[in-house]
Design a protein around this motif. Structure first.
Motif, short mmCIF file in Angstrom:
data_model
loop_
_atom_site.label_atom_id
_atom_site.label_comp_id
_atom_site.label_asym_id
_atom_site.label_seq_id
_atom_site.Cartn_x
_atom_site.Cartn_y
_atom_site.Cartn_z
N TYR A 81 0.93 18.81 56.89
CA TYR A 81 0.69 18.32 55.52
C TYR A 81 -0.72 17.75 55.39
CZ TYR A 81 1.14 15.46 51.32
OH TYR A 81 0.94 14.88 50.09
N HIS A 82 -1.10 16.92 56.37
CA HIS A 82 -2.47 16.39 56.43
C HIS A 82 -2.68 15.79 57.81
CE1 HIS A 82 -6.11 14.08 55.65
NE2 HIS A 82 -6.25 14.76 54.52
N SER A 83 -3.89 15.90 58.31
CA SER A 83 -4.18 15.43 59.67
C SER A 83 -4.10 13.91 59.82
CB SER A 83 -5.58 15.94 60.06
OG SER A 83 -5.96 15.44 61.30
N ASN A 84 -4.32 13.19 58.71
CA ASN A 84 -4.38 11.72 58.82
C ASN A 84 -3.02 11.07 58.60
OD1 ASN A 84 -7.09 11.64 59.35
ND2 ASN A 84 -7.68 11.42 57.21
N GLY A 85 -2.08 11.35 59.53
CA GLY A 85 -0.75 10.76 59.41
C GLY A 85 -0.66 9.44 60.15
N MET A 86 0.20 8.55 59.64
CA MET A 86 0.46 7.29 60.36
C MET A 86 1.88 6.86 60.04
SD MET A 86 -2.15 4.99 58.11
CE MET A 86 -2.43 5.70 56.47
N LYS A 87 2.53 6.29 61.04
CA LYS A 87 3.90 5.81 60.84
C LYS A 87 3.95 4.33 61.16
CE LYS A 87 8.65 7.02 61.97
NZ LYS A 87 9.49 7.82 62.85
N PHE A 88 4.42 3.57 60.20
CA PHE A 88 4.58 2.12 60.37
C PHE A 88 6.06 1.86 60.68
CE2 PHE A 88 0.94 2.68 57.65
CZ PHE A 88 0.04 1.72 58.12
N ILE A 89 6.32 1.05 61.71
CA ILE A 89 7.70 0.71 62.07
C ILE A 89 7.79 -0.81 62.19
CG2 ILE A 89 9.60 1.15 63.68
CD1 ILE A 89 7.74 3.50 64.74
N ALA A 90 8.79 -1.38 61.53
CA ALA A 90 8.98 -2.84 61.58
C ALA A 90 10.24 -3.16 62.39
CB ALA A 90 9.13 -3.38 60.16
N TYR A 91 10.19 -4.24 63.18
CA TYR A 91 11.32 -4.68 64.00
C TYR A 91 11.66 -6.13 63.68
CZ TYR A 91 10.25 -0.53 66.78
OH TYR A 91 10.01 0.76 67.17
N ASP A 92 12.97 -6.45 63.82
CA ASP A 92 13.37 -7.85 63.65
C ASP A 92 13.26 -8.58 64.99
OD1 ASP A 92 15.57 -7.21 65.16
OD2 ASP A 92 16.97 -7.22 63.46
N LYS A 93 13.71 -9.84 65.01
CA LYS A 93 13.52 -10.64 66.23
C LYS A 93 14.40 -10.17 67.39
CE LYS A 93 16.35 -14.69 64.84
NZ LYS A 93 17.31 -14.05 64.05
N ASN A 94 15.43 -9.35 67.07
CA ASN A 94 16.28 -8.80 68.14
C ASN A 94 15.83 -7.41 68.56
OD1 ASN A 94 17.98 -11.08 68.11
ND2 ASN A 94 18.96 -10.27 66.24
N ASN A 95 14.64 -7.04 68.13
CA ASN A 95 14.06 -5.74 68.48
C ASN A 95 14.76 -4.56 67.82
OD1 ASN A 95 11.77 -5.05 69.72
ND2 ASN A 95 12.71 -4.49 71.68
N ASN A 96 15.44 -4.82 66.71
CA ASN A 96 16.06 -3.73 65.96
C ASN A 96 15.07 -3.20 64.92
OD1 ASN A 96 18.66 -4.03 67.17
ND2 ASN A 96 18.93 -5.88 65.91
N GLU A 97 15.01 -1.88 64.82
CA GLU A 97 14.14 -1.30 63.80
C GLU A 97 14.73 -1.58 62.42
OE1 GLU A 97 12.85 2.80 64.49
OE2 GLU A 97 12.87 3.12 62.31
N ILE A 98 13.94 -2.15 61.52
CA ILE A 98 14.46 -2.48 60.19
C ILE A 98 13.81 -1.66 59.08
CG2 ILE A 98 15.29 -4.81 60.70
CD1 ILE A 98 12.61 -5.91 59.68
N ASP A 99 12.70 -1.03 59.38
CA ASP A 99 12.07 -0.21 58.34
C ASP A 99 11.03 0.69 59.00
OD1 ASP A 99 11.38 0.79 55.86
OD2 ASP A 99 10.19 -0.95 55.24
N SER A 100 10.79 1.84 58.40
CA SER A 100 9.69 2.69 58.86
C SER A 100 9.13 3.45 57.67
CB SER A 100 10.15 3.66 59.95
OG SER A 100 10.98 4.64 59.40
#
Ligand code: SF4
Length: 395
Positions: A81-100
Motif C-alpha cells: 500500500y505504501h512503504s512508510n508503514g508503522m504499527k503502534f501497540i499499547a499495553y496495560d500494566k499487566n502486559n496485555n495488548e489493549i490497542d493497536s
C-alpha cells in the motif's frame, strides 16, 4: 481535493513523511491510550531503513517518553500500500495488548490507513481533481485562478499570510545560523556564505541558491520549516518566492497569490499521484516543488492559467525518473543541493514557456500520471530506502 492548508504545514524537519507524519500519528495514538503503561512501535519499509537518519525514532520516543516506548525497526517488512508503514501497540500494566493501529505516512505529513483510497479525502473543498478540469471551469465561468481558489478554499489567504511569514522566519534563521549540520557527513552550512557573496555581487542566481539553502539547512538541522510540499523539498518554493520579494521587489500581496497557485499545483499532484519520495522517488518531492515554483513564476509574469499549466508541466516532465537515495538516510546529500538546482530550474522552465505561444502537446495532468507510473516502476532501492544509488557510494 483538500484545502491548500494541507500542503503547507508548519513543523520540525527533516522529513514530513519520516518525522511529521509519525509525530502526528504518535500523538493521536497516545491521546486514545492515555492510560497505557507501555508502547511498542514497529517501523516498516522506508521508515525502518531510513528512520534513524531521518530521526523517526527520536521523534516518536519524544512523544511517548523513552522510558515507556520501544521502537522496532522491521527492515524486511513492507506493505504494498505504501512503504512508510508503522504499527503502534499499547499495553496495560499487566502486559496485555489493549490497542493497536497500523497507519501509513504517505507524504507531506499526511496519514492514511491500510487500503484507504489515496485520492479521496475526508474534507474535500475543491470539486475538481485535475488541472484540466480546473482550467475548463475557470474559462467557462470567466474567472481567474485566484478567484477559483478563493471561491472554494475559504479564508485561505489569512492562512497563506501566516505561511509566508513562517517561511521568511525560517530563511532568516537559515541565513544567520553557521556551522556544521548534524551527522557523519559533517556538511558545512553554505547559506550565509552564499548570501554574503550575493550582497557583494547582486547576482540573482546566487541569491536564489542562498535563500533555498537557508531553508534546507534549517530543515536538515531539525528546525521549523513549512512543507512545500514536503520537508525534503521545502527549499524551492520559499527560495524562489523570497528571491522575488527581496531582489525583484514583488509585493507581498502578489506573492501570496503565487503561494496559492503553487499550493494548487502541489495539491493536484498529491491527489492524483504522490508527493512521497518513499513511493515515487524524488520526482514527487523536489520535482513537484520545482513544478509548483515554475507555475507560480508563470502566474507572476502572465496571470494566465495556460502558462501556469505549461511551465509546471515542463518542470515536472524534466524531473521524471529522479531517484531518492539520501546518504545515511539523512535529508542532506543529495537533497540540499538538489533543492538549489531545482529552484533555478523553475526559472528556466518558466522562461521557456513564456517564449512560446503557450501551445504544447503534453498536458500537466498527463505528466502527473507518468510520474506516478514511473515512480511505481522504480526499484525500492531508489525510493528513500538508502540501499542504492548515491546512498551506497560514500563509505
Ligand atoms: S532525495 Fe529527494 S525525496 Fe529523497 S529524501 Fe532527499 S529530498 Fe526527499
Amino acid at each position: 481535493m483538500e484545502s491548500i492548508r494541507n500542503i503547507y504545514k508548519v513543523g520540525n524537519g527533516p522529513s514530513s513523511s519520516h518525522t511529521m507524519g509519525p509525530a502526528i500519528a504518535a500523538k493521536k495514538f497516545l491521546e486514545r491510550n492515555i492510560n497505557a503503561s507501555f508502547f511498542v512501535v514497529e517501523l516498516y519499509g522506508s521508515l525502518a531503513l531510513t528512520g534513524k537518519g531521518h530521526l523517526t525514532d527520536i521523534t516518536i520516543l519524544n512523544i511517548f517518553g523513552e522510558e515507556r516506548c520501544t521502537i522496532k525497526f522491521q527492515y524486511d517488512m513492507s506493505y504494498n500500500y505504501h512503504s512508510n508503514g508503522m504499527k503502534f501497540i499499547a499495553y496495560d500494566k499487566n502486559n496485555n495488548e489493549i490497542d493497536s493501529w497500523l497507519v501509513f505516512s504517505v507524504g507531506g505529513g499526511m496519514l492514511k490507513e491500510l487500503n484507504e483510497p489515496r485520492n479521496a479525502f475526508k474534507n474535500e473543498v475543491y470539486p475538481h481533481k485535475t488541472l484540466t478540469d480546473i482550467i475548463n471551469y475557470i474559462e467557462f465561468n470567466k474567472i481567474t485562478i485566484i478567484d477559483y481558489i478563493k471561491l472554494f478554499d475559504k479564508d485561505i489567504f489569512d492562512y497563506l499570510n501566516m505561511i509566508f511569514d513562517t517561511m521568511e522566519e525560517t530563511i532568516q534563521r537559515g541565513l544567520n545560523n553557521l556551522g556544521i549540520l548534524p551527522g557523519r557527513l559533517k556538511i558545512n552550512r553554505k547559506a550565509n556564505e552564499f548570501y554574503q557573496k550575493y550582497l557583494k555581487t547582486k547576482d540573482f542566481n546566487t541569491l536564489v541558491y542562498s535563500l533555498t539553502l537557508a531553508t534546507c539547512e534549517e530543515n536538515a538541522n531539525g528546525g521549523i520549516v513549512v512543507t512545500s510540499p514536503t520537508c525534503g523539498s521545502s527549499g524551492v518554493i520559499p527560495g524562489v518566492l523570497f528571491s522575488e520579494y527581496y531582489h525583484n521587489k514583488v509585493s507581498k500581496e502578489d506573492l501570496l497569490e503565487c503561494l496559492a497557485v503553487a499550493g494548487l499545483i502541489c495539491n493536484i499532484v498529491k491527489t492524483n499521484a504522490s508527493i512521497s519520495g518513499a513511493e515515487v522517488g524524488c520526482q514527487g518531492e523536489v520535482g513537484v516543488a520545482c513544478s509548483a515554483a515554475s507555475g507560480m513564476l508563470a502566474y507572476l509574469k502572465a496571470h494566465d492559467i495556460r502558462y501556469v499549466e505549461y511551465a509546471s508541466e515542463i518542470a515536472l516532465e524534466h524531473h521524471l525518473g529522479m531517484t531518492c537515495d539520501p546518504i545515511d538516510g539523512m535529508v542532506q546529500i543529495p537533497c540540499i543541493e538538489r533543492n538549489a538546482m531545482s529552484s533555478l530550474f523553475s526559472y528556466n522552465a518558466c522562461n521557456y514557456a513564456m517564449l512560446t505561444n503557450g501551445q504544447h502537446k503534453v498536458s500537466f495532468d498527463s505528466v502527473v500520471q507518468v510520474m506516478k507510473e514511473t515512480g511505481y516502476d522504480l526499484q525500492a532501492k531508489y525510493k528513500e530506502t538508502s540501499t542504492g544509488g548515491l546512498a551506497i557510494k560514500l563509505k
